[in-house]
Design an enzyme around this catalytic site. Structure first.
Site, mmCIF file in Angstrom:
data_model
loop_
_atom_site.group_PDB
_atom_site.id
_atom_site.type_symbol
_atom_site.label_atom_id
_atom_site.label_comp_id
_atom_site.label_asym_id
_atom_site.label_seq_id
_atom_site.Cartn_x
_atom_site.Cartn_y
_atom_site.Cartn_z
ATOM 1 N N HIS A 148 0.799 -1.228 0.000
ATOM 2 C CA HIS A 148 0.000 0.000 0.000
ATOM 3 C C HIS A 148 0.839 1.289 0.000
ATOM 4 C CE1 HIS A 148 -3.441 -2.461 0.259
ATOM 5 N NE2 HIS A 148 -3.629 -2.495 1.562
ATOM 6 N N HIS A 222 -9.805 2.229 0.255
ATOM 7 C CA HIS A 222 -9.711 1.147 1.234
ATOM 8 C C HIS A 222 -10.749 1.231 2.361
ATOM 9 C CE1 HIS A 222 -7.709 -1.940 3.615
ATOM 10 N NE2 HIS A 222 -6.782 -2.083 2.697
ATOM 11 N N GLU A 352 -11.543 -3.600 -2.848
ATOM 12 C CA GLU A 352 -10.648 -2.594 -3.422
ATOM 13 C C GLU A 352 -10.462 -2.839 -4.916
ATOM 14 O OE1 GLU A 352 -7.053 -2.866 -0.736
ATOM 15 O OE2 GLU A 352 -8.471 -4.233 0.173
HETATM 16 C C1 BGC Z 1 -4.660 -6.295 2.054
HETATM 17 C C2 BGC Z 1 -4.479 -7.017 3.359
HETATM 18 C C3 BGC Z 1 -4.067 -6.033 4.387
HETATM 19 C C4 BGC Z 1 -5.128 -4.977 4.489
HETATM 20 C C5 BGC Z 1 -4.866 -3.930 5.534
HETATM 21 C C6 BGC Z 1 -5.686 -5.234 2.240
HETATM 22 O O1 BGC Z 1 -5.808 -4.505 1.079
HETATM 23 O O2 BGC Z 1 -5.011 -7.151 1.020
HETATM 24 O O3 BGC Z 1 -3.544 -8.062 3.224
HETATM 25 O O4 BGC Z 1 -3.849 -6.645 5.626
HETATM 26 O O5 BGC Z 1 -5.265 -4.355 3.262
HETATM 27 O O6 BGC Z 1 -3.593 -3.506 5.500
#
Ligand code: BGC
Length: 387
Positions: A148, A222, A352
């Site tokens: 991310h 998210h 997402e």
């Molecule tokens: C990911 C997860 C992650 C979460 C929060 C999601 O987009 O796929 O693996 O733990 O975000 O960070």
């Protein structure tokens, strides 16, 4: 793109405290007062303070209200959707996204609640990729991998904001300049994220980006949704994903490169299925990128989420080729969120829309490399109704 972005931003340096449709159009009093006086539903964008960061930077929050009373609050820190009020089948509004009441929680401990994620949503294996002759090394923040956008991704920066009159609703445009080298990425990347709340009950999130050096880009949103309002888990929600395949992953959640058919497995959501009905058969819970059946960049159906208790339904359409279904597996009761609610495992789920994880290391995946002279454009629509 750079010129238009910055001239648009300059126009909003004037400190507007309240921005409203009626006042702008007719030089009338603020609609909150006039509409209420007439008993009409109001439709507006109101800007207000939402605290300040430890370094003193002020954070603002924009409240968008459509004519049916749907309400979205989005702040300049992380361009985070702080709350989203949507009526249930009896017309009673409820906030359907997890988060905190105040800025502090978002700053101290945010598992990406409501955030815009970038420069690259999801994982890049070992934080490494090669473009031409150069191998780039990104910040690593998830075991040995990059997740991310790194240590300080787009979810942790303060965006510039410009309220917008939309043809069919109200909105806010957020802009951010991600500098060459930020978190290890090449190129200055100008990013624009446009949230709009329309009068036919759609929350639209549009993205644009332009760069001066080739760079991977994968932007997403998210929010942790809980269509029941967050009092209990989402295992009773019914989900449909318009995807016959998903990207198989290894133990570190890095794609193996294989596109695996869902048919006959607990991964199959091609018809609406309660999330909890097979989750125990999926190690760790759902945290997978689904390969949407539609053509890569065409707008099309991605997901439909329904809460049989409240009657709320959310449909997601997107131009993106994939969607990450994350069933809130890492929520463990350690976070106390809005209204003192303890967020336990599976109390929210993320959908997402995105390009596939680790695409820069998988030539067979749709490319995420943005080149200078091109503008990345992407749109995701969340449509709300009840049954
Ligand atoms: C990911 C997860 C992650 C979460 C929060 C999601 O987009 O796929 O693996 O733990 O975000 O960070």
């Amino acid at each position: 793109m750079r010129k238009t972005m910055f001239s648009a931003m300059a126009a909003w340096i004037i400190p507007l405290v309240i921005f409203c449709l009626a006042a702008c159009k007719k030089n009338a009093p603020a609609p909150a007062a006039s509409a209420a006086a007439k008993g009409l539903s109001k439709m507006d964008v109101i800007k207000g303070p939402f605290g300040s960061l430890p370094d003193g930077t002020a954070v603002e929050i924009y409240t968008l209200t459509n004519k049916n009373g749907l309400k979205a609050r989005i702040m300049t820190f992380g361009a985070i959707l702080v709350s989203l009020e949507v009526p249930d089948r009896t017309g009673r509004p409820g906030d359907i996204v997890l988060g905190y009441d105040a800025l502090d929680g978002y700053v101290k401990n945010n598992p990406y609640f409501g955030a815009i994620v970038g420069r690259y949503g999801n994982r890049i294996a070992k934080g490494r990729f090669t473009l031409g002759a150069v191998t780039y090394k990104l910040a690593v923040n998830n075991g040995e991998n990059h997740l991310h956008g790194g240590l300080k991704g787009f979810d942790k920066v303060v965006w510039d904001a410009e309220p917008r009159l939309e043809e069919d609703g109200v909105g806010v445009k957020f802009t951010y300049l991600s500098k060459d080298g930020e978190e290890g990425y090449p190129g200055n990347l100008e990013v624009m994220v446009h949230y709009a709340l329309t009068n036919d009950d759609e929350l639209r999130i549009g993205y644009e980006a332009a760069t001066d050096k080739p760079t991977p880009v994968n932007l997403t949103h998210h929010s942790y949704f809980n269509l029941g309002g967050g009092a209990k888990d989402i295992l009773g929600h019914e989900l449909m994903l318009a995807a016959d395949r998903y990207t198989a992953v290894d133990k570190g959640l890095i794609p193996t490169g294989e596109l695996t058919p869902v048919k006959g497995t607990p991964m199959d959501f091609t018809t609406a299925t309660a999330i909890g009905s097979r989750i125990a058969k999926v190690e760790g819970g759902y945290d997978h990128n689904y390969v949407l059946n539609k053509p890569d960049v065409a707008m099309g159906m991605a997901a439909r989420l329904a809460d049989p208790v409240s009657g709320r339904i959310m449909e997601i359409h997107t131009t993106e080729p994939g969607i990450q279904f994350y069933s809130g597996n890492f929520l463990d009761g350690a976070i106390t969120g809005k209204g003192g609610r303890v967020y336990k495992k599976h109390f929210g789920l993320c959908l997402e829309t995105q390009h596939f994880p680790d695409s820069p290391n998988h030539p067979n995946f749709p490319s995420t490399i943005l080149s200078p002279g091109r503008v990345l454009k992407s749109l995701t629509i969340h449509k709300f109704f009840t049954k």
